[in-house]
Design an enzyme around this catalytic site. Structure first.
Site, PDB file in Angstrom:
ATOM      1  N   GLU A 227      -3.690  -9.472   3.518  1.00 44.73           N
ATOM      2  CA  GLU A 227      -4.436  -9.193   4.753  1.00 44.73           C
ATOM      3  C   GLU A 227      -5.572 -10.179   4.982  1.00 44.73           C
ATOM      4  O   GLU A 227      -5.873 -10.558   6.112  1.00 44.73           O
ATOM      5  CB  GLU A 227      -5.007  -7.775   4.728  1.00 44.73           C
TER       6      GLU A 227
ATOM      7  N   GLU B 299       0.846  -1.210   0.000  1.00 51.27           N
ATOM      8  CA  GLU B 299       0.000   0.000   0.000  1.00 51.27           C
ATOM      9  C   GLU B 299       0.880   1.259   0.000  1.00 51.27           C
ATOM     10  O   GLU B 299       0.583   2.237  -0.680  1.00 51.27           O
ATOM     11  CB  GLU B 299      -0.925  -0.012   1.215  1.00 51.27           C
TER      12      GLU B 299
HETATM   13  C1  LIG Z   1      -3.939  -0.237   9.225  1.00 52.61           C
HETATM   14  C2  LIG Z   1      -3.037  -0.615   8.111  1.00 52.61           C
HETATM   15  C3  LIG Z   1      -3.290  -1.994   7.701  1.00 52.61           C
HETATM   16  C4  LIG Z   1      -2.390  -2.674   7.019  1.00 52.61           C
HETATM   17  C5  LIG Z   1      -2.641  -4.049   6.760  1.00 52.61           C
HETATM   18  C6  LIG Z   1      -1.373  -4.897   6.876  1.00 52.61           C
HETATM   19  O1  LIG Z   1      -0.341  -4.565   6.395  1.00 52.61           O
HETATM   20  S1  LIG Z   1      -1.540  -6.331   7.740  1.00 52.61           S
HETATM   21  C7  LIG Z   1      -0.007  -7.171   7.464  1.00 52.61           C
HETATM   22  C8  LIG Z   1       0.050  -7.748   6.098  1.00 52.61           C
HETATM   23  N1  LIG Z   1       1.245  -8.512   5.937  1.00 52.61           N
HETATM   24  C9  LIG Z   1       1.274  -9.827   6.074  1.00 52.61           C
HETATM   25  O2  LIG Z   1       0.279 -10.461   6.313  1.00 52.61           O
HETATM   26  C10 LIG Z   1       2.629 -10.474   5.955  1.00 52.61           C
HETATM   27  C11 LIG Z   1       2.800 -11.489   7.028  1.00 52.61           C
HETATM   28  N2  LIG Z   1       4.119 -12.075   6.991  1.00 52.61           N
HETATM   29  C12 LIG Z   1       4.443 -13.079   6.144  1.00 52.61           C
HETATM   30  O3  LIG Z   1       3.712 -13.503   5.303  1.00 52.61           O
HETATM   31  C13 LIG Z   1       5.808 -13.661   6.324  1.00 52.61           C
HETATM   32  O4  LIG Z   1       6.200 -13.458   7.638  1.00 52.61           O
HETATM   33  C14 LIG Z   1       6.867 -13.079   5.368  1.00 52.61           C
HETATM   34  C15 LIG Z   1       6.896 -11.576   5.456  1.00 52.61           C
HETATM   35  C16 LIG Z   1       6.568 -13.517   3.935  1.00 52.61           C
HETATM   36  C17 LIG Z   1       8.279 -13.602   5.772  1.00 52.61           C
HETATM   37  O5  LIG Z   1       8.263 -15.011   5.809  1.00 52.61           O
HETATM   38  P1  LIG Z   1       9.524 -15.831   6.377  1.00 52.61           P
HETATM   39  O6  LIG Z   1       9.175 -17.272   6.259  1.00 52.61           O
HETATM   40  O7  LIG Z   1      10.752 -15.338   5.739  1.00 52.61           O
HETATM   41  O8  LIG Z   1       9.653 -15.407   7.895  1.00 52.61           O
HETATM   42  P2  LIG Z   1       8.622 -15.569   9.076  1.00 52.61           P
HETATM   43  O9  LIG Z   1       7.246 -15.734   8.585  1.00 52.61           O
HETATM   44  O10 LIG Z   1       9.142 -16.572  10.017  1.00 52.61           O
HETATM   45  O11 LIG Z   1       8.682 -14.107   9.741  1.00 52.61           O
HETATM   46  C18 LIG Z   1       9.878 -13.640  10.354  1.00 52.61           C
HETATM   47  C19 LIG Z   1       9.497 -12.867  11.588  1.00 52.61           C
HETATM   48  O12 LIG Z   1       8.750 -11.710  11.219  1.00 52.61           O
HETATM   49  C20 LIG Z   1       7.509 -11.661  11.908  1.00 52.61           C
HETATM   50  N3  LIG Z   1       6.541 -10.993  11.029  1.00 52.61           N
HETATM   51  C21 LIG Z   1       6.318 -11.234   9.740  1.00 52.61           C
HETATM   52  N4  LIG Z   1       5.435 -10.388   9.246  1.00 52.61           N
HETATM   53  C22 LIG Z   1       5.087  -9.580  10.257  1.00 52.61           C
HETATM   54  C23 LIG Z   1       4.197  -8.472  10.354  1.00 52.61           C
HETATM   55  N5  LIG Z   1       3.503  -7.991   9.301  1.00 52.61           N
HETATM   56  N6  LIG Z   1       4.061  -7.890  11.549  1.00 52.61           N
HETATM   57  C24 LIG Z   1       4.773  -8.301  12.629  1.00 52.61           C
HETATM   58  N7  LIG Z   1       5.642  -9.344  12.581  1.00 52.61           N
HETATM   59  C25 LIG Z   1       5.786  -9.954  11.406  1.00 52.61           C
HETATM   60  C26 LIG Z   1       7.200 -13.121  12.168  1.00 52.61           C
HETATM   61  O13 LIG Z   1       6.298 -13.275  13.209  1.00 52.61           O
HETATM   62  C27 LIG Z   1       8.581 -13.628  12.516  1.00 52.61           C
HETATM   63  O14 LIG Z   1       8.888 -13.189  13.805  1.00 52.61           O
HETATM   64  P3  LIG Z   1       9.090 -14.200  14.986  1.00 52.61           P
HETATM   65  O15 LIG Z   1       9.462 -13.380  16.160  1.00 52.61           O
HETATM   66  O16 LIG Z   1      10.142 -15.139  14.519  1.00 52.61           O
HETATM   67  O17 LIG Z   1       7.750 -14.850  15.149  1.00 52.61           O
END
Ligand SMILES: CC/C=C/CC(=O)SCCNC(=O)CCNC(=O)[C@H](O)C(C)(C)COP(=O)(O)OP(=O)(O)OC[C@H]1O[C@@H](n2cnc3c(N)ncnc32)[C@H](O)[C@@H]1OP(=O)(O)O
Length: 725
Positions: A124, A104
Site C-alpha cells: 500500500e 490482510e
Molecule cells: C480499505 C482497505 C484497504 C486496502 C488496501 C489495499 O489493498 S490497496 C491495494 C494494494 N495492492 C496493490 O497495491 C497491488 C497493485 N497491483 C500490482 O502490484 C500488480 O498489478 C500485480 C497485482 C502484482 C499484477 O501485476 P501484473 O504485471 O501481472 O499485471 P498488471 O500490473 O498489468 O495488472 C493487471 C491489471 O490489474 C489491474 N490491477 C492490479 N491491481 C489492482 C488493484 N489492486 N485494484 C484495481 N486494479 C488492479 C491493473 O491496473 C491492470 O489492469 P489494466 O486494466 O490492464 O490497467
C-alpha cells in the site's frame, strides 16, 4: 459472480473470482459476506478454505474504488473480523499473489498455505496509503514489530519461501496449494482457534522497541523525503504496540484519511495506472498493443561493454535470455567481461538466497570480438558511446551480418534513430531502446519509433521491456526524445539561478526538499559534465567553433549560460574527476561537499558580468525548474512525440527521480493549476524574452483557456503521434 462456493466433503471452498487480479471490489466484498455467512451457518461445513480464481489469491482492495462511494460499502476489516471470529477453522490457500487487502484477508484466516511461486506483501505504501484493513495491527502481532515494519514500510513483494521463514505463512507447497489447504483444514477441525486469532495476541513493549521505531521514523524521513505514507505506516505499527487491537484499528483508519487529505495517494495511484497505460501503446496508423504481435526474443547481443552495455547484458541475462556481448578490442572486452561477471555473481548470490538455482534463472553470457557470431541472434542492442559516425558504422556491419528478421536496436540517448536506420538494408527493423543508467536497476525504457520502424518491431521492443521488468514507454524520434529533451530547459533554469545569486547546494536542496532523488547539480556531477560539454562543443555552442565576438552569455540571439563549459575547461567533470559543482573525497568519490572554489568562481563571474543578485526564494527555485520541465512537456505533446501526459509522467517518475507522490511534472502542473503555471511562465518570459524555452507552450495556453481540464482529458487536445526532427 464475484465469489463462488463449493463443498469438498466437509470443507467449504470459497473462491474469489474477479479477473484479472481478484481485486476486492465492492461486489467481491458483498459476495464474500454472503458465501462466508452461508458456509458458517451450513451444518455440513466443518472448515472453510478461501482461495482465488486464475491461480491468484488477490491483489487487494480495488484501487479504482478509492475516492468513490463504492469503497464505503461493506468494509474489508468487518469481513476480516467475521472470518477471524469464525468457530470453524478458516485456511487461506495462497497462489500467485496475496497483496495489500489480499494479504490482510489471509491474515484474518486462522492458517495460510502458499504455493512456492506465490508472493505476499503489503505494498500500500507504494500507492501512497497504508494497509487499512487491520494489516498494520495483525502483522506485527504475527511476526513481531521489526519484521512487520520492514514489510509494511518497504511494501516489497515477498517470495513464499521468505514468507515461511518470517512466519507469515504456515506452509509452502510445491504442488497444489488449494489441495494442501483443504487437507490442512480437515486436519485442524476441532483444534482450538484462540491463538490463531491474531487480533487477540498481545505485543509486549519495551524501550528498545520505542528506540527502534524512533530510528525508523528518522530513517524514513531521509529515505522517502517528503512521502507521507511511510511515516503513517510507522505510526500505525507503533499503535499496535501501545493500543488495544480495536484502538489500533481506529488509528489505522484515521491515518488513512489524513493521508488521503494530503493528495499524495491520488498522485501515486495516478502514477500506478499511468504505468499500466504506457504498455497499451497506440500508433498513428491505428495499430495498438493488442493488435500487433511481438516476435519472441530467444537470443540477443549487446555491442559495447561500457556502463550502459554491462547493465543491459545483466538485464537480458536476468530475463533468462542468452546474450552475446561484443567489444571492439581484446583489452576492453576483458575489462567488460570482468565487470559483467562480477555483477552476474552478485545476481547469482541473490538468487541462491531466495532459494532459486542461478543456472536455471540467468541467461548465459558469451563474450566475443567477432561480429560474425551475431548471424543467428534475434535482436541486437548497440550501446556504444554517443557518436553518430560510430553508430552508423556498427549498423552497417549489423545489417550485413545479422539474419534478415533480426531487430537492430540503438541505445542512443538522443541521436536521430532514422539517420542510424538509413545505413541499413532494413530500416523497418531498427528501433531505439533508450535504457537508463544503471540499466540493470533503472525501470525506465524509452522505446523510440523511427519513421520506418515496423509495428512488429515496436511490439517486440515494448514486449522485451516488459520481459526485462521495465516500464517501457513508446515515444517519437526527435532530438533527445522525451526525458532528455525536457531536461534541457530544466538544467538551463538551474544554471541561470546560479548566475542570479544561488549556489549549487541551495538549488539542489530546494529540489530535493521538493522530493527529487537528486538536485540538478548533484545529478550532473554523477552523470559527468563532460558528456554535455562534448555535445555542446559538437553543436558549436562552446569551444573553437563559436564565432569571434559572440557575447559570453548569448548564443544565436538567446540567453546562454557558459558556467558548465567553464567548469569543464578547468577539468571539473564531476564525480569522476573528484571535482565538479561539488568537491569529492577523491576522483570517483560519491560524497559531494560544497566547494569554496565554486563559490569564489560564481562570485567573480557575477561581478564580471554585472549580474544583479536576486533575493533568495526557494519557492522560486522549484517553480522555475518544475514549470520549465512541464512547459517542454506540453511542447512534446503538441509535437506528438509523447502520446499523452501520463507517458511523460511515467518517464519522469521512473527515469529522472521525480517524486512519485507528486505524480510527475504534467500531473504536478495540473494539480498546481494550469492558469497559475501559465501566469508564472508568462511573467518570466515577459521579463526574459531571450529565454525561449520559457515561452508558454501553445497547448498549455489552450488547456488553461479551457479552465485547466483534468489531466485524463488532455489527450483529446493533443496532436497525433509523429516523428519530428
Ligand atoms: C480499505 C482497505 C484497504 C486496502 C488496501 C489495499 O489493498 S490497496 C491495494 C494494494 N495492492 C496493490 O497495491 C497491488 C497493485 N497491483 C500490482 O502490484 C500488480 O498489478 C500485480 C497485482 C502484482 C499484477 O501485476 P501484473 O504485471 O501481472 O499485471 P498488471 O500490473 O498489468 O495488472 C493487471 C491489471 O490489474 C489491474 N490491477 C492490479 N491491481 C489492482 C488493484 N489492486 N485494484 C484495481 N486494479 C488492479 C491493473 O491496473 C491492470 O489492469 P489494466 O486494466 O490492464 O490497467
Amino acid at each position: 459472480m464475484a465469489a463462488t462456493r463449493r463443498l469438498a466433503n466437509t470443507v467449504a471452498v470459497i473462491t474469489i473470482s474477479h479477473p484479472p487480479v481478484n481485486a476486492l471490489s465492492s461486489s467481491v466484498r458483498h459476495a464474500l459476506v454472503k458465501e462466508f455467512g452461508e458456509a458458517s451457518r451450513d451444518p455440513k461445513v466443518e472448515a472453510i478454505v478461501l482461495n482465488g480464481s486464475g491461480r491468484k489469491f488477490s491483489a487487494g482492495a480495488d484501487i479504482r474504488e478509492f475516492g468513490t462511494s463504492a469503497i464505503k460499502t461493506v468494509s474489508l476489516e468487518d469481513i476480516n473480523s467475521t472470518i477471524e471470529a469464525s468457530q470453524k477453522p478458516v485456511v487461506a490457500a495462497i497462489e500467485g499473489i496475496a497483496l495489500g487487502g489480499g494479504l490482510e484477508l489471509a491474515l484474518a484466516c486462522h492458517y495460510r498455505v502458499a504455493d512456492i511461486q506465490a508472493k505476499v506483501g503489503l505494498p500500500e505504501v507504494l500507492i501512497g496509503i497504508l494497509p487499512a484493513a487491520g494489516g498494520t495491527q495483525r502483522l506485527p502481532r504475527l511476526i513481531g514489530v521489526p519484521a512487520a515494519l520492514d514489510v509494511i514500510v518497504r511494501g516489497r513483494h515477498i517470495p513464499a519461501s521468505e514468507a515461511l521463514k518470517l512466519g507469515i505463512v504456515d506452509e509452502v507447497v510445491q504442488g497444489n496449494a488449494l489441495d494442501a489447504a483443504i487437507q490442512l483444514a480437515r486436519k485442524v477441525i476441532g483444534y482450538p482457534l484462540n491463538k490463531k486469532r491474531l487480533s487477540t495476541v498481545r505485543i509486549s513493549s519495551d524501550s528498545n522497541l520505542e528506540d527502534f521505531l524512533d530510528t525508523a521514523v528518522e530513517k524514513a524521513k531521509k529515505q522517502f523525503r517528503g512521502a507521507k505514507a511511510p511515516l503513517a505506516c510507522i505510526e500505525a505499527v507503533r499503535a499496535s504496540v501501545h493500543l488495544s487491537y480495536h484502538q489500533g484499528l481506529e488509528k489505522e483508519r484515521q491515518l488513512f484519511f489524513s493521508l488521503w487529505a494530503t493528495g499524495q495517494p491520488q498522485a501515486q495511484q495516478y502514477a500506478f495506472f499511468s504505468e499500466r497505460e504506457a504498455g497499451k501503446w497506440t500508433h498513428s496508423s491505428g495499430a495498438r498493443w493488442d493488435t500487433e504481435e511481438a516476435k519472441p526474443i530467444r537470443t540477443a547481443a549487446v555491442i559495447g561493454l561500457g556502463t550502459m552495455g554491462r547493465g543491459i547484458v545483466i538485464s537480458l541475462s536476468k530475463a533468462k535470455i542468452p546474450v552475446i556481448a561484443i567489444e571492439q578490442d581484446a583489452q576492453q572486452l576483458e575489462v567488460g567481461k570482468k565487470a559483467v561477471n562480477s555483477l552476474l555473481e552478485r545476481e547469482a548470490e541473490k538468487l541462491k538466497q531466495q532459494g532459486s538455482v542461478p543456472s536455471s534463472n540467468l541467461g548465459s553470457v558469451h563474450f566475443t570480438l567477432d561480429f560474425g557470431e551475431l548471424q543467428d541472434v534475434d535482436l541486437v542492442i548497440e550501446a556504444v558511446y554517443e557518436n553518430m559516425e560510430l553508430k552508423k558504422e556498427i549498423f552497417r556491419k549489423l545489417s550485413s551480418v545479422c539474419k534478415p528478421d533480426a531487430f537492430l536496436c540503438t541505445n542512443t540517448s538522443g541521436l536521430n534513430v532514422d539517420e542510424i536506420a538509413s545505413v541499413t538494408h532494413r530500416p523497418n527493423q531498427v528501433i531505439g531502446t533508450h535504457f537508463f543508467s544503471p540499466a540493470n536497476i533503472m525501470r525506465l525504457l524509452e522505446v523510440v519509433r523511427g519513421q520506418q520502424t515496423s509495428l512488429t518491431a515496436i511490439a517486440t521492443a515494448m514486449n522485451l521491456g516488459k520481459k526485462l521488468g521495465k516500464v517501457a514507454v513508446l515515444v517519437g524520434n526527435c532530438p533527445l526524445f522525451v526525458g532528455n529533451r525536457m531536461l534541457g530547459p530544466y538544467l538551463e533554469q538551474a544554471s541561470y539561478l546560479l548566475e542570479e545569486g544561488y549556489y549549487p547546494e541551495e538549488v539542489d536542496q530546494a529540489m530535493e526538499e521538493f522530493g527529487f532523488a537528486m538536485g540538478p547539480f548533484r545529478m550532473m556531477d554523477l552523470a559527468g559534465l563532460d558528456v554535455g560539454w562534448r555535445s555542446r562543443t559538437e553543436k558549436g555552442l562552446t569551444g573553437a567553433k563559436v564565432p569571434q565576438g559572440t557575447p559570453a552569455r548569448q548564443r544565436l540571439g538567446s540567453r546562454y549560460s557558459p558556467l558548465a563549459d567553464i567548469l569543464c575547461e578547468s577539468g571539473r567533470f564531476g564525480q569522476k574527476t573528484g571535482r565538479g559543482w561539488y568537491q569529492y573525497e577523491k576522483p570517483g568519490g560519491r560524497t559531494g561537499k560544497p566547494d569554496p572554489w565554486v563559490k569564489d568562481f560564481l562570485q567573480k563571474y557575477r561581478k564580471t558580468h554585472q549580474i544583479k543578485q536576486q533575493p533568495s526564494n526557494p519557492e522560486q527555485i522549484v517553480e522555475r525548474c518544475a514549470f520549465a520541465l512541464a512547459n517542454e512537456g506540453f511542447r512534446i505533446l503538441e509535437d506528438g512525440i509523447a502520446s499523452c501526459p501520463e507517458d511523460i509522467d511515467v518517464i519522469y517518475n521512473n527515469g529522472y527521480g521525480w517524486p512519485k507522490y507528486r505524480g510527475g511534472p504534467m500531473y504536478y502542473a495540473s494539480s498546481v493549476g494550469l492558469p497559475k503555471v501559465l501566469d508564472t511562465l508568462e511573467k518570466y518570459y515577459k521579463a526574459n524574452p531571450d529565454v525561449p524555452s520559457m515561452k508558454p507552450a501553445f497547448l498549455l495556453k489552450k488547456l488553461a483557456a479551457l479552465g485547466g481540464p483534468p489531466i485524463k482529458e488532455w489527450r483529446t487536445q493533443v496532436g497525433k503521434p509523429v516523428n519530428k526532427l
